[in-house]
Enzyme design. Structure first.
Site, short mmCIF file in Angstrom:
data_model
loop_
_atom_site.label_atom_id
_atom_site.label_comp_id
_atom_site.label_asym_id
_atom_site.label_seq_id
_atom_site.Cartn_x
_atom_site.Cartn_y
_atom_site.Cartn_z
N SER A 78 0.83 -1.19 0.00
CA SER A 78 0.00 0.00 0.00
C SER A 78 0.87 1.24 0.00
CB SER A 78 -0.88 0.00 1.25
OG SER A 78 -1.75 1.12 1.26
N PRO A 79 0.46 2.28 -0.74
CA PRO A 79 1.19 3.56 -0.64
C PRO A 79 1.15 4.07 0.80
CG PRO A 79 -0.27 3.55 -2.55
CD PRO A 79 -0.61 2.34 -1.74
N CYS A 94 2.89 6.89 3.31
CA CYS A 94 3.76 8.05 3.46
C CYS A 94 4.85 7.80 4.50
CB CYS A 94 2.94 9.27 3.86
SG CYS A 94 1.92 9.93 2.53
N GLN A 144 2.00 6.28 -6.81
CA GLN A 144 0.73 6.93 -6.52
C GLN A 144 0.91 8.43 -6.65
OE1 GLN A 144 -1.07 7.72 -2.51
NE2 GLN A 144 -2.52 6.11 -3.11
N TYR A 190 -8.35 13.85 0.61
CA TYR A 190 -7.47 14.71 -0.17
C TYR A 190 -8.23 15.31 -1.35
CZ TYR A 190 -4.06 12.69 2.97
OH TYR A 190 -3.40 12.31 4.10
N ARG A 243 -7.46 4.89 -6.07
CA ARG A 243 -7.81 4.69 -4.66
C ARG A 243 -8.98 5.59 -4.30
NH1 ARG A 243 -3.97 3.88 0.59
NH2 ARG A 243 -4.26 1.75 -0.18
N LEU A 277 -6.10 -3.68 7.72
CA LEU A 277 -5.75 -4.60 8.81
C LEU A 277 -5.84 -6.05 8.38
CD1 LEU A 277 -7.44 -2.84 11.88
CD2 LEU A 277 -5.12 -2.56 10.97
N GLY A 306 -0.47 -2.71 4.29
CA GLY A 306 0.26 -1.57 4.80
C GLY A 306 1.07 -1.95 6.02
N ARG A 307 0.41 -1.98 7.17
CA ARG A 307 1.12 -2.26 8.43
C ARG A 307 1.83 -3.61 8.42
NH1 ARG A 307 -3.56 0.47 9.58
NH2 ARG A 307 -3.42 2.28 10.97
#
Length: 388
Positions: A52-53, A55, A129, A212, A260, A332, A354-355
């Protein structure tokens, strides 16, 4: 989906469920569904796992550096099929923080090109992205409190959005974008897309989620315009559609474009799952977007999100089944069994981590061992230490 993709829209039968069809699938490919190749347009990835993108808030003047090289390179070496950069912003005022990445000049392009080349050399698809933070720009890094920063603190005050509405109390009040500013924003997106192509990326994701800029146009909670960019559903999606068309002017026809979306605002009166399905159906017929990366929230602090492992999987499943559009599931997803079930049961076409990949760059290799995948190659440098 378009006929440029080989992703099946039908749920895949799990080989462990029994039946003649299951036996045929097992005979054809004994590998877990998570580790079967997937093709969008001309690009084939070795598996259905996407970084996942995320930051990193570690750049300077929009430039990537060794941190980004190691961060993304490690996930490629660790076996992910798709490795996406964090959000790379199209202009300086569109950054979330002053330490976020950008793609408004050639030096930024050349730094990213080194990363894209290495990621591809490790067998992963290098993805980028592109995004613009709009009214959620000019904040501090998470470990500094993520609070809005004033000019004297290193922030900036020329924020733009669909309407002159702050994200929350105490946040910057942006300018409502004029038609000229919208046109200029599309031009910066076009230039960034060209540079992404020149840098060697093989997949591009447009960030239309998490409150965003594009999301600010989509949601009636943040868009109170009375012109052709506000009011009706058709007007609120106009900026997104123009962004997609602008990207396709520079992004090759044979390369995939992901989008996304926050599939719901989790706030009454906001953008909803039904809106997402309606939009995804339209995009499928138009044929420029290949996959919806199904996230949620981020546009209104009143959101009430029922967070638990896999909490956003039903969003990806709904868009896939109702709009017949390929989707990526995120939220998750930590265990190999859960990730495998998402693909095997036809809930999504990619699992976006992601995590899990932040905490373990080699998560795909460990998952392959746990699921007994036969088609996964370890990096030669690591083969002797393969103990899983």
């Amino acid at each position: 989906m378009t006929d440029k993709n080989t992703v099946s829209r039908e749920p895949v039968t799990d080989s462990r469920s029994g039946g003649e069809n299951a036996r045929r699938i097992l005979k054809r490919d004994p590998n877990p569904h998570l580790f079967r190749p997937v093709t969008f347009r001309s690009v084939t990835a070795r598996n259905r796992i996407m970084l996942s993108p995320m930051c990193q808030y570690s750049g300077q003047d929009g430039l990537s550096n060794d941190w980004h090289f190691v961060h993304l390179g490690a996930r490629a070496a660790g076996g992910a099929g798709w490795v996406f950069t964090e959000a790379v912003h199209t202009e300086p005022r569109g950054r979330i923080t002053s330490h976020c990445l950008g793609l408004w000049n050639d030096e930024q392009r050349d730094r990213l090109a080194r990363i894209a080349s290495f990621v591809e050399a490790q067998g992963a698809v290098p993805g980028i992205q592109l995004g613009h933070a709009g009214r959620k720009a000019s904040v501090g890094r998470p470990w500094e409190g993520s609070r809005p920063l004033r000019v004297a603190e290193g922030g900036w005050d020329d924020l733009v959005s669909a309407s002159a509405l702050p994200y929350a109390n105490g946040w910057h009040t942006p300018m409502a974008m004029s038609r000229e500013q919208i046109a200029n924003s599309l031009q910066t997106l076009k230039s960034a897309t060209r540079r992404a192509r020149e840098a060697g990326f093989r997949a591009l994701e447009l960030h239309g989620a998490h409150g965003y800029l594009i999301h600010q146009f989509l949601s009636p909670l943040s868009n109170q315009r009375t012109d052709e960019y506000g009011g009706s559903f058709e007007n609120r999606i106009r900026f997104l559609q123009e962004s997609i068309s602008t990207i396709r002017e520079e992004w090759p026809e044979d390369l995939p474009l992901f989008l996304r979306l926050s599939c719901t605002d989790w706030v009454e009166g906001g953008w909803s799952l039904d809106d997402t399905v309606r939009l995804a159906t339209l995009l499928r017929f138009q044929g420029d977007v290949d996959l919806i990366d199904c996230s949620s929230g981020g546009n209104d602090p009143r959101q009430q999100i029922p967070i638990h492992p896999g909490y956003q999987i039903p969003l990806a499943q709904a868009v896939r089944s109702r709009a017949e559009m390929a989707t990526g599931a995120v939220g998750l997803i930590h265990s190999p069994d859960l990730a495998e079930s998402v693909i095997a049961n036809g809930q999504a076409d990619l699992v976006i981590l992601g995590r899990a990949l932040l905490s373990d760059p080699a998560w795909p290799l460990r998952a392959a061992a746990a699921l007994k995948a036969e088609n996964v190659e370890w990096p030669k440098q690591y083969e002797r230490s393969n103990i899983f």
